[in-house]
Design a protein around this motif. Structure first.
Motif, short mmCIF file in Angstrom:
data_model
loop_
_atom_site.label_atom_id
_atom_site.label_comp_id
_atom_site.label_asym_id
_atom_site.label_seq_id
_atom_site.Cartn_x
_atom_site.Cartn_y
_atom_site.Cartn_z
N LEU A 1 0.83 -1.31 -0.02
CA LEU A 1 0.04 0.10 -0.18
C LEU A 1 0.82 1.24 -0.11
O LEU A 1 0.60 2.18 -0.65
N GLU B 1 -12.32 -4.67 -3.45
CA GLU B 1 -11.07 -5.68 -3.92
C GLU B 1 -11.09 -6.12 -5.29
O GLU B 1 -10.02 -6.29 -5.95
N TRP C 1 -4.82 -2.00 5.95
CA TRP C 1 -5.30 -1.18 5.02
C TRP C 1 -5.80 0.08 5.16
O TRP C 1 -5.93 0.78 4.33
#
Length: 307
Positions: A182, A205, A231
């Motif tokens: 990320l 997703e 996340w």
């Protein structure tokens, strides 16, 4: 002016963020890169352009051990730096205390040998700091810098020393994933609490998988259990700077905006045209995310975008 930079490792392998911090540190002088861990990571680090020498430590100690190791190597360097990551935020304040130095943290731009730009007020303003100290302890926000090229062949010097530490490593618990990291991904698809459930988050997703993107989430979505903690994007999560950020059902709370300010392009999908994130987006799709996302994913797959 010598620079000692702490490499970032992930599960024993060199993290992609290291090439970014090398690019930042190389603006200040020749970079000696400290790699604590497997020899393979040190060899990989030697290929990064801008690295003058790799210092390989066979052990990969915890924060107090790394601070002791850096302190022992500090002589001869005017700058000691690391990424503004979880590791860097743990190690560098300890090192600064040992050396009695005021650190300059979360640097996003370098204006001179002792002039640095860093965000303040949750990223709503930038301040330029002049550091008059003879030795500088710095952390760089890796996402703010383009990665250094490869193709180098720097020498690797292995340290043969015991690292003093007050704590010992017991175990690591990791979340296995095949999606991009990320913090360094070029494309990120983020979802907000408006997706309604963990099942609804699968639409986010699916779009991310089609684009080969990393997946992000707001704090509210994480707190609701729709997405895992790693996340989370924002002031209390990860700071990202992708080429493209697709925000799905995200209104744009101040804390979240602080984490995405480095994004080059933003696409917002939202039912509210007055949402703060919609107003700053380069492209806005106004409508129901449960209708837009499946159509968008299908069209991208049909056009052959899927990676």
């Amino acid at each position: 002016m010598g620079v000692l930079l702490l490499a970032e490792l992930d599960d024993g392998a060199l993290s992609a963020s290291t090439a970014r911090t090398v690019a930042a540190a190389a603006q200040l002088g020749p970079v000696d890169l400290l790699v604590p861990g497997p020899r393979a990571a040190a060899d990989q680090a030697a290929a990064i352009a801008g690295v003058a020498k790799v210092i390989h430590a066979k052990e990969a100690p915890l924060a107090d051990g790394l601070a002791n190791l850096l302190a022992g190597l500090a002589d001869g360097y005017t700058i000691i730096a690391a990424a503004a990551s979880t590791t860097g935020k743990d190690v560098m304040p300890r090192l600064a205390a040992k050396l009695d130095i005021q650190p300059v943290t979360d640097i996003v731009a370098i204006e001179g040998a002792n002039r640095f730009v860093r965000p303040i007020y949750a990223g709503n303003a930038l301040e330029t700091v002049t550091d008059p100290q003879q030795t500088h302890v710095l952390t760089f926000r890796a996402s703010a810098f383009r990665p250094a090229a490869s193709g180098n062949a720097a020498p690797v010097e292995t340290l043969d020393t015991d690292i003093a530490a007050a704590a010992r490593f017991i175990a690591a618990h990791r979340t296995q994933s095949d999606i991009p990291d990320l913090a360094t991904a070029q494309i990120v698809v983020g979802g907000g609490v408006s997706v309604g459930s963990a099942e609804g988050f699968k639409l986010v997703e699916a779009l991310g998988k089609t684009l080969g993107a990393a997946i992000g989430a707001t704090r509210a979505a994480v707190d609701a259990g729709y997405a895992p903690n790693d996340w989370q994007v924002g002031q209390t999560g990860k700071i990202i700077a992708p080429d493209l950020y697709i925000a799905v059902g995200i209104s744009g709370a101040l804390q979240h905006l602080a984490g995405i300010q480095g994004a080059k392009k933003i696409i917002a999908i939202n039912t509210d045209p007055e949402a703060p994130l919609v107003k700053i987006a380069d492209v806005a799709l106004i409508g129901d995310l449960f209708e837009i996302l499946p159509q968008l994913t299908a069209e991208l797959e049909k056009s052959g975008v899927k990676r």
